[in-house]
Write an enzyme that holds these catalytic residues in place. Sequence first.
Site, PDB file in Angstrom:
ATOM      1  CG  ASN A  51      -1.719   1.145   1.340  1.00 41.12           C
ATOM      2  OD1 ASN A  51      -1.834   1.796   0.576  1.00 41.12           O
ATOM      3  ND2 ASN A  51      -2.426   1.458   2.537  1.00 41.12           N
TER       4      ASN A  51
ATOM      5  CE  LYS B  71      -0.356   3.042   4.956  1.00 42.68           C
ATOM      6  NZ  LYS B  71      -0.361   3.408   6.253  1.00 42.68           N
TER       7      LYS B  71
ATOM      8  CG  HIS C 294      -5.796   1.786   5.109  1.00 42.92           C
ATOM      9  ND1 HIS C 294      -5.567   2.860   5.911  1.00 42.92           N
ATOM     10  CD2 HIS C 294      -4.929   0.852   5.124  1.00 42.92           C
ATOM     11  CE1 HIS C 294      -4.251   2.261   6.572  1.00 42.92           C
ATOM     12  NE2 HIS C 294      -3.897   1.513   5.818  1.00 42.92           N
TER      13      HIS C 294
ATOM     14  CD  GLU D 192      -3.144   5.412   6.808  1.00 38.61           C
ATOM     15  OE1 GLU D 192      -2.913   5.425   5.419  1.00 38.61           O
ATOM     16  OE2 GLU D 192      -2.295   4.970   7.459  1.00 38.61           O
TER      17      GLU D 192
ATOM     18  CD  GLU E 263      -3.610  -2.585   7.315  1.00 40.48           C
ATOM     19  OE1 GLU E 263      -2.360  -2.712   6.716  1.00 40.48           O
ATOM     20  OE2 GLU E 263      -3.950  -1.677   7.025  1.00 40.48           O
TER      21      GLU E 263
ATOM     22  N   GLY F 255       2.478   2.015  10.722  1.00 41.31           N
ATOM     23  CA  GLY F 255       3.389   3.225  10.500  1.00 41.31           C
ATOM     24  C   GLY F 255       3.972   3.621  11.848  1.00 41.31           C
TER      25      GLY F 255
ATOM     26  CB  SER G 277       5.209  -1.933  12.242  1.00 37.50           C
ATOM     27  OG  SER G 277       4.647  -0.587  12.435  1.00 37.50           O
TER      28      SER G 277
HETATM   29  P1  PGA Z   1       2.597   0.087   7.679  1.00 33.18           P
HETATM   30  O1  PGA Z   1       1.260   0.389   6.941  1.00 33.18           O
HETATM   31  O2  PGA Z   1       3.379  -1.170   7.048  1.00 33.18           O
HETATM   32  O3  PGA Z   1       3.659   1.280   7.260  1.00 33.18           O
HETATM   33  O4  PGA Z   1       2.731   0.184   9.192  1.00 33.18           O
HETATM   34  C1  PGA Z   1       0.432  -0.625   6.928  1.00 33.18           C
HETATM   35  C2  PGA Z   1      -0.600  -0.278   6.133  1.00 33.18           C
HETATM   36  O5  PGA Z   1      -1.264   0.855   6.624  1.00 33.18           O
HETATM   37  O6  PGA Z   1      -1.476  -0.891   5.479  1.00 33.18           O
END
Ligand code: PGA
Length: 255
Positions: free
Chosen positions: A9, A11, A94, A96, A166, A172, A213
């Site tokens: 992803n 983003k 997601h 976010e 997640e 992140g 992460s």
């Molecule tokens: P990350 O993000 O691996 O940077 O923690 C995962 C995601 O949001 O899909």
Amino acid sequence: MRKPMMAGNWKMNKTFSEAQELAKAINGAVEPYNNVDRVICPSFVALPGVAWALSGGELLLGAQNVHWAESGAYTGEVSISMLKGMVTHVIIGHSERRQYFGETDEGVNKKARALLAAGMTPIICCGETLEQNQAGETSSFVSGQVKAALASMSGDDVVKCVLAYEPIWAIGTGLAATAQQAQDICGGVVRAAVAADFGSAVAEQVVVLYGGSTNEKNITEIMQQPDIDGALIGGAALKVEAYASMVQQTSELYK
Ligand code: PGA
């Protein structure tokens, strides 16, 4: 047997030309490992350029969102028919998008069903906040998200979905769930929610990812868990060596 998936992803990162460069570098680095589905999800703007840059390669292409309606007065949105032919997968729900853009369980369900009707694969995200985790609400919250996302689907449709657990506190932050924590929720909550509504035969077929992460250092331990079939990768998916290593390590486990 469920085929593992490493989904990147990207983003809101990479310009049109940067995205093509990154996609080409990743394509070159991961090409031999064809027992793993490798999906990269750049921004909408970068998708046509990346699709062109990858033509003939083995990477699958995904989008990070979609609208459920066929067309119409939805300023700023992108429809399934605009994506069809260019991408095979779409990330929906997601955290976010839920947190910053008001995406709801109901919207996620509409998007998932519209994608399936178009023959595309929804990667449906779920996951709890730190507060919910600390309050002991993870199971009920995540289970509710999964059931709502899959509402009104047939078992045949559910097996075509990819579910991504997640935990928001792990995204992140550099603070991944432990492999055991990830297994407990991916198996005991996500797959169990599918089993409760659609039966264990359906639940056994659905691909469940962990995200939050993940990187080249923790992926093998995570992928050794029986109910985790892959990862939804943010930061590490933007690094060629890290992503290629994650695909390679997964490939080794599935030989
Ligand atoms: P990350 O993000 O691996 O940077 O923690 C995962 C995601 O949001 O899909």
